[in-house]
Design a protein around this motif. Structure first.
Motif, mmCIF file in Angstrom:
data_model
loop_
_atom_site.group_PDB
_atom_site.id
_atom_site.type_symbol
_atom_site.label_atom_id
_atom_site.label_comp_id
_atom_site.label_asym_id
_atom_site.label_seq_id
_atom_site.Cartn_x
_atom_site.Cartn_y
_atom_site.Cartn_z
ATOM 1 N N GLU A 251 0.832 -1.190 0.000
ATOM 2 C CA GLU A 251 0.000 0.000 0.000
ATOM 3 C C GLU A 251 0.873 1.249 0.000
ATOM 4 O O GLU A 251 1.974 1.247 0.530
ATOM 5 N N ALA A 252 0.355 2.323 -0.564
ATOM 6 C CA ALA A 252 1.067 3.597 -0.581
ATOM 7 C C ALA A 252 0.469 4.520 0.474
ATOM 8 O O ALA A 252 -0.723 4.474 0.760
ATOM 9 N N VAL A 253 1.335 5.369 1.044
ATOM 10 C CA VAL A 253 0.937 6.331 2.063
ATOM 11 C C VAL A 253 1.478 7.696 1.665
ATOM 12 O O VAL A 253 2.619 7.813 1.224
ATOM 13 N N HIS B 148 11.664 11.398 8.967
ATOM 14 C CA HIS B 148 11.877 10.212 9.809
ATOM 15 C C HIS B 148 10.750 9.201 9.645
ATOM 16 O O HIS B 148 10.997 7.996 9.550
ATOM 17 N N VAL B 149 9.512 9.702 9.616
ATOM 18 C CA VAL B 149 8.356 8.812 9.426
ATOM 19 C C VAL B 149 8.463 8.120 8.068
ATOM 20 O O VAL B 149 8.255 6.910 7.948
ATOM 21 N N ALA B 150 8.819 8.882 7.031
ATOM 22 C CA ALA B 150 8.953 8.310 5.688
ATOM 23 C C ALA B 150 10.026 7.222 5.666
ATOM 24 O O ALA B 150 9.821 6.151 5.084
ATOM 25 N N ALA C 178 9.892 -0.503 6.364
ATOM 26 C CA ALA C 178 8.855 -1.537 6.476
ATOM 27 C C ALA C 178 8.269 -1.890 5.110
ATOM 28 O O ALA C 178 7.251 -2.568 5.028
ATOM 29 N N GLU C 179 8.917 -1.418 4.051
ATOM 30 C CA GLU C 179 8.533 -1.700 2.668
ATOM 31 C C GLU C 179 7.175 -1.131 2.284
ATOM 32 O O GLU C 179 6.434 -1.705 1.480
#
Length: 80
Positions: free
Chosen positions: A4-6, A21-23, A29-30
């Protein structure tokens, strides 16, 4: 199965480092990450272009701080 994309959004001047950092953690986590930092308007209605950019995402993460980001123009609000 395709991951999935975020999309990650934050006011760059205030929370750009945290957004990065979040990215990084999500990419580790792929998870496919579309970072606001790399979104560039190529003309047209910004909100429509942003909608098209995040349409392929399963989720949006918005880091909220004390500062405000971009305020849309009235014609963009009217479009929505």
């Amino acid at each position: 199965m395709e991951n999935e994309a975020v999309f990650i959004s934050a006011v760059t001047g205030e929370l750009g480092g945290e957004r990065s950092h979040v990215a990084t953690d999500l990419r580790t986590a792929e998870v496919t990450v579309y970072d606001q930092e790399y979104f560039r308007s190529k003309g047209g209605l910004l909100l429509q272009l942003l909608d098209d950019y995040i349409r392929k995402c399963a989720a949006v993460i918005h880091l909220v701080g004390a500062r405000a980001g971009f305020a849309p123009k009235q014609n963009e609000v009217d479009f929505i």
